[in-house]
Design an enzyme around this catalytic site. Structure first.
Site, short mmCIF file in Angstrom:
data_model
loop_
_atom_site.label_atom_id
_atom_site.label_comp_id
_atom_site.label_asym_id
_atom_site.label_seq_id
_atom_site.Cartn_x
_atom_site.Cartn_y
_atom_site.Cartn_z
N LYS A 47 0.82 -1.21 0.00
CA LYS A 47 0.00 0.00 0.00
C LYS A 47 0.86 1.26 0.00
CE LYS A 47 -3.39 -2.15 3.10
NZ LYS A 47 -3.91 -2.06 4.50
N ASP A 104 14.47 -1.14 1.67
CA ASP A 104 14.99 -1.45 3.00
C ASP A 104 16.05 -2.54 2.83
OD1 ASP A 104 15.03 -1.32 5.83
OD2 ASP A 104 13.54 -2.89 6.02
N LYS A 132 16.80 3.28 2.50
CA LYS A 132 17.39 3.06 3.83
C LYS A 132 18.66 2.23 3.64
CE LYS A 132 13.97 2.14 7.03
NZ LYS A 132 13.23 1.24 7.96
N ASP A 160 3.43 3.49 6.82
CA ASP A 160 2.63 3.25 8.02
C ASP A 160 3.42 2.63 9.16
OD1 ASP A 160 2.96 0.65 6.74
OD2 ASP A 160 1.47 -0.06 8.20
P1 IMP Z 1 12.50 -4.89 2.03
O1 IMP Z 1 13.29 -3.93 1.17
O2 IMP Z 1 12.19 -6.18 1.34
O3 IMP Z 1 13.17 -5.12 3.35
O4 IMP Z 1 11.07 -4.32 2.40
C1 IMP Z 1 10.63 -3.10 2.04
C2 IMP Z 1 9.20 -2.95 2.53
O5 IMP Z 1 9.16 -2.93 3.97
C3 IMP Z 1 8.65 -1.62 2.09
O6 IMP Z 1 7.93 -1.74 0.89
C4 IMP Z 1 7.75 -1.20 3.24
O7 IMP Z 1 6.45 -1.72 3.05
C5 IMP Z 1 8.33 -1.87 4.44
N1 IMP Z 1 9.17 -0.93 5.23
C6 IMP Z 1 10.52 -0.99 5.39
N2 IMP Z 1 10.96 0.01 6.17
C7 IMP Z 1 9.86 0.73 6.52
C8 IMP Z 1 9.68 1.91 7.34
O8 IMP Z 1 10.61 2.52 7.88
N3 IMP Z 1 8.40 2.36 7.47
C9 IMP Z 1 7.33 1.74 6.87
N4 IMP Z 1 7.46 0.64 6.09
C10 IMP Z 1 8.72 0.13 5.92
MG MG Z 2 5.54 -1.79 0.99
#
Ligand code: IMP
Ligand code: MG
Length: 177
Positions: A47, A104, A132, A160
């Site tokens: 979302k 992330d 990040k 969120d």
């Molecule tokens: P990753 O890169 O697979 O670890 O996941 C990324 C997803 O995690 C993003 O699309 C967000 O939905 C969620 N996410 C990661 N960090 C945050 C944050 O600081 N706030 C809100 N959602 C986050």
């Molecule tokens: Mg997401």
């Protein structure tokens, strides 16, 4: 007041004004790298990206087709995610622009990109609002990045904490109480 022992920061990490300026810059870059008679197939990752995508796409003076998909992570298997399109969205031969809220660890986008590439678009570009970097576990090519941020749990502007704060105009973060 947060849900589980944390609360919203009083401090603003990125203001509404800075977000707006940066989005206009990104939109300009995306338009410059899209033929004037081309069509962008924008794929919005739900979302979190819905607010970013709404502002970004309206600032791109090109023909745009919009699709949505939801990502699901399996907490027991890091790196694996599943995707569900909310409606059929043809990708073969398309000028695909994946729009995501935040990069992330990188697992979600990495997996998503390879699954989209398998559907043979003409090309794949990716735009993320936030990066990040300190948290990265896998390398992911991303063409358009809004802002680099530190390792904080950020909320607002679509992001969120337990489904709250998505409607904030600026980006804040959660603090431990
Ligand atoms: P990753 O890169 O697979 O670890 O996941 C990324 C997803 O995690 C993003 O699309 C967000 O939905 C969620 N996410 C990661 N960090 C945050 C944050 O600081 N706030 C809100 N959602 C986050
Ligand atoms: Mg997401």
């Amino acid at each position: 007041m947060g849900t589980s022992g944390r609360r919203l920061s009083d401090e603003i990490l990125i203001s509404e004004e800075r977000i707006g300026e940066r989005i206009r810059e990104l939109a300009g870059e995306i338009a410059a790298e899209t033929p004037a008679d081309g069509e962008i197939a924008a794929l919005i990752v739900l979302k979190g990206a819905f607010v970013f995508a709404a502002d970004l796409l309206r600032a791109i003076p090109r023909r745009v087709r919009v699709g949505f998909l939801e990502t699901h992570r399996d907490p027991t298997r890091p790196g694996l995610a599943d995707f569900v399109f909310t409606y059929p969205f043809p990708i073969e031969g398309a000028d695909l622009l994946v729009i995501e809220d935040i990069l992330d660890t990188g697992h979600t986008l990495k997996h998503l990109q390879s699954r989209m590439t398998a559907r043979r678009p003409a090309r794949v570009r990716t735009a993320v609002l936030l990066d990040k970097k300190p948290r990265r576990e896998v390398e992911v090519p991303v063409e358009y990045v809004g802002f680099d941020i530190p390792d904080l749990w950020v909320v607002g502007y679509g992001l969120d904490d337990g489904e709250r704060y998505r409607n904030l105009k600026e980006i804040r973060f959660m603090r431990d109480e």
